[in-house]
Design a protein around this motif. Structure first.
Motif, PDB file in Angstrom:
ATOM      1  N   MET A  31       0.854  -1.192   0.000  1.00 13.00           N
ATOM      2  CA  MET A  31       0.000   0.000   0.000  1.00 13.00           C
ATOM      3  C   MET A  31       0.890   1.241   0.000  1.00 13.00           C
ATOM      4  SD  MET A  31      -2.607  -1.119   3.055  1.00 13.00           S
ATOM      5  CE  MET A  31      -1.235  -1.532   4.090  1.00 13.00           C
ATOM      6  N   VAL A  32       0.429   2.276  -0.677  1.00 11.57           N
ATOM      7  CA  VAL A  32       1.187   3.532  -0.692  1.00 11.57           C
ATOM      8  C   VAL A  32       0.297   4.657  -0.164  1.00 11.57           C
ATOM      9  CG1 VAL A  32       2.409   5.206  -2.137  1.00 11.57           C
ATOM     10  CG2 VAL A  32       2.594   2.764  -2.642  1.00 11.57           C
ATOM     11  N   PHE A  33       0.852   5.406   0.794  1.00 14.77           N
ATOM     12  CA  PHE A  33       0.136   6.539   1.366  1.00 14.77           C
ATOM     13  C   PHE A  33       1.072   7.744   1.453  1.00 14.77           C
ATOM     14  CE2 PHE A  33      -1.874   2.830   3.481  1.00 14.77           C
ATOM     15  CZ  PHE A  33      -3.194   3.047   3.118  1.00 14.77           C
ATOM     16  N   TYR A  34       0.462   8.903   1.656  1.00 16.07           N
ATOM     17  CA  TYR A  34       1.238  10.120   1.929  1.00 16.07           C
ATOM     18  C   TYR A  34       0.799  10.653   3.275  1.00 16.07           C
ATOM     19  CZ  TYR A  34       2.453  10.080  -3.010  1.00 16.07           C
ATOM     20  OH  TYR A  34       2.942   9.725  -4.243  1.00 16.07           O
ATOM     21  N   PHE A  35       1.742  11.213   4.031  1.00 17.19           N
ATOM     22  CA  PHE A  35       1.278  11.981   5.181  1.00 17.19           C
ATOM     23  C   PHE A  35       1.975  13.318   5.275  1.00 17.19           C
ATOM     24  CE2 PHE A  35       4.180  11.453   8.843  1.00 17.19           C
ATOM     25  CZ  PHE A  35       4.878  10.299   8.552  1.00 17.19           C
ATOM     26  N   HIS A  36       1.237  14.251   5.872  1.00 16.06           N
ATOM     27  CA  HIS A  36       1.571  15.670   5.789  1.00 16.06           C
ATOM     28  C   HIS A  36       1.819  16.218   7.180  1.00 16.06           C
ATOM     29  CE1 HIS A  36      -0.282  15.620   1.680  1.00 16.06           C
ATOM     30  NE2 HIS A  36      -0.988  14.665   2.253  1.00 16.06           N
ATOM     31  N   ASP A  37       2.982  16.779   7.394  1.00 19.55           N
ATOM     32  CA  ASP A  37       3.368  17.263   8.718  1.00 19.55           C
ATOM     33  C   ASP A  37       3.527  18.787   8.670  1.00 19.55           C
ATOM     34  OD1 ASP A  37       4.392  16.047  11.414  1.00 19.55           O
ATOM     35  OD2 ASP A  37       5.871  17.588  10.946  1.00 19.55           O
ATOM     36  N   ILE A  38       2.687  19.480   9.420  1.00 19.19           N
ATOM     37  CA  ILE A  38       2.804  20.943   9.501  1.00 19.19           C
ATOM     38  C   ILE A  38       3.239  21.268  10.926  1.00 19.19           C
ATOM     39  CG2 ILE A  38       1.623  23.156   9.267  1.00 19.19           C
ATOM     40  CD1 ILE A  38      -0.459  21.675   7.489  1.00 19.19           C
ATOM     41  N   LEU A  39       4.468  21.748  11.049  1.00 21.35           N
ATOM     42  CA  LEU A  39       5.051  21.955  12.374  1.00 21.35           C
ATOM     43  C   LEU A  39       4.730  23.364  12.894  1.00 21.35           C
ATOM     44  CD1 LEU A  39       6.891  20.793  14.594  1.00 21.35           C
ATOM     45  CD2 LEU A  39       8.856  21.644  13.302  1.00 21.35           C
ATOM     46  N   TYR A  40       4.265  23.410  14.101  1.00 18.86           N
ATOM     47  CA  TYR A  40       3.980  24.710  14.739  1.00 18.86           C
ATOM     48  C   TYR A  40       5.248  25.545  14.763  1.00 18.86           C
ATOM     49  CZ  TYR A  40       2.806  28.138  18.313  1.00 18.86           C
ATOM     50  OH  TYR A  40       2.607  29.312  18.990  1.00 18.86           O
ATOM     51  N   ASN A  41       5.122  26.821  14.363  1.00 19.63           N
ATOM     52  CA  ASN A  41       6.301  27.695  14.326  1.00 19.63           C
ATOM     53  C   ASN A  41       6.052  29.026  15.021  1.00 19.63           C
ATOM     54  OD1 ASN A  41       4.604  29.015  12.596  1.00 19.63           O
ATOM     55  ND2 ASN A  41       5.992  28.988  10.830  1.00 19.63           N
ATOM     56  N   GLY A  42       5.024  29.092  15.860  1.00 26.62           N
ATOM     57  CA  GLY A  42       4.722  30.333  16.560  1.00 26.62           C
ATOM     58  C   GLY A  42       3.625  31.139  15.871  1.00 26.62           C
ATOM     59  N   HIS A  43       3.315  30.814  14.583  1.00 21.25           N
ATOM     60  CA  HIS A  43       2.343  31.627  13.839  1.00 21.25           C
ATOM     61  C   HIS A  43       1.218  30.815  13.202  1.00 21.25           C
ATOM     62  CE1 HIS A  43       5.355  34.743  14.251  1.00 21.25           C
ATOM     63  NE2 HIS A  43       6.251  33.937  13.691  1.00 21.25           N
ATOM     64  N   ASN A  44       1.296  29.491  13.277  1.00 22.34           N
ATOM     65  CA  ASN A  44       0.346  28.678  12.505  1.00 22.34           C
ATOM     66  C   ASN A  44      -0.441  27.708  13.386  1.00 22.34           C
ATOM     67  OD1 ASN A  44       2.439  27.016  13.187  1.00 22.34           O
ATOM     68  ND2 ASN A  44       2.778  26.180  11.145  1.00 22.34           N
ATOM     69  N   SER A  45      -0.839  28.158  14.555  1.00 23.94           N
ATOM     70  CA  SER A  45      -1.482  27.237  15.496  1.00 23.94           C
ATOM     71  C   SER A  45      -2.747  26.614  14.906  1.00 23.94           C
ATOM     72  CB  SER A  45      -1.788  27.934  16.820  1.00 23.94           C
ATOM     73  OG  SER A  45      -2.622  29.029  16.595  1.00 23.94           O
TER      74      SER A  45
END
Ligand SMILES: *[C@@H]1O[C@H](CO)[C@@H](O)[C@H](O)[C@H]1NC(C)=O
Ligand SMILES: *[C@@H]1O[C@H](CO)[C@@H](O)[C@H](O)[C@H]1NC(C)=O
Ligand SMILES: *[C@@H]1O[C@H](CO)[C@@H](O)[C@H](O)[C@H]1NC(C)=O
Ligand SMILES: *[C@@H]1O[C@H](CO)[C@@H](O)[C@H](O)[C@H]1NC(C)=O
Length: 188
Positions: A38-52
């Motif tokens: 199986m092939v999947f993608y996952f997306h990581d958006i790291l908090y940087n002080g402005h994108n809560s």
């Protein structure tokens, strides 16, 4: 008398042992074919002080010389991040998620950019129910990295295998997308 009686069974045992050793285990396992892929993608958006609002990951640990808002220097050595990332079937962040990738990674080498990953894919859809658990070293500079599939639950009961990770996108230190090619060698 007793010794004479057990003699034939000893012979049978010896024959069995010799017979088994005639087929080396390594030969049987030389080129296993995955029982599921199986092939999947996952997306990581790291908090940087402005994108809560959008962040799906947060720095939860930092060495004394850093802080938990921005990843530290020295290849982020000592930073630990916890994530709850959407999983999609294609590389589009806005596609309908099919599950969540939940776990952590920490950066564990000062002189190279490398991490250690422990996480689960958690599925609760009509397609898949259950979880797949992953663990292993993630040398980020490698184009592809293999981590272990160490188990599973539900549809993935007792599974094991290998997941090949590829960084599909990397935007600053805020967003990355991994392509996960899962090859299972034990399916129940
Ligand atoms: C959050 O995501 C939305 C839609 O994906 C995007 O338009 C917006 O710029 C993002 N906001 C931040 C702070 O990253
Ligand atoms: C965190 O550390 C970075 C440098 O590594 C610095 O730029 C930033 O201002 C620090 N943030 C806080 C909230 O201390
Ligand atoms: C899975 O989805 C069903 C139906 O939407 C819901 O009732 C159930 O609580 C969910 N289970 C988990 C573990 O999230
Ligand atoms: C990383 O790449 C090197 C060189 O290509 C290779 O020897 C090594 O096995 C790779 N490591 C992993 C964990 O995939």
């Amino acid at each position: 008398m007793g010794g004479a009686k057990s003699f034939p069974s000893l012979v049978i045992l010896l024959v069995l042992v010799l017979d088994c050793s005639a087929t080396p285990i390594s030969k049987i396992r030389a080129h296993p074919q995955p029982c599921k892929r199986m092939v999947f993608y996952f997306h990581d958006i790291l908090y940087n002080g402005h994108n809560s609002k959008n962040a799906t990951a947060a720095i939860v640990g930092s060495p004394a010389w850093g802080n938990r808002t921005i990843l530290t220097g020295k290849n982020h050595f000592g930073n630990m991040v916890v994530f709850d990332d959407p999983i999609t079937l294609d590389n589009n962040l806005h596609s309908t998620p099919v599950g969540r990738a939940q776990g952590f990674y920490f950066y564990d080498k000062k002189d190279i950019f490398t991490a250690w990953l422990g996480f689960s894919f958690v599925f609760n859809s009509t397609e898949h129910k259950g979880s797949i658990n992953f663990a292993g070293a993630d040398p980020l500079m490698n184009k592809t990295r293999d981590v272990s599939v160490i188990g599973g639950t539900g549809d993935f009961f007792m599974t094991r295998g290998i997941a090949t990770l590829r960084t599909d996108a990397f935007e600053g230190e805020v967003y990355f997308r991994l392509c996960v090619d899962i090859k299972l060698y034990e399916c129940w």
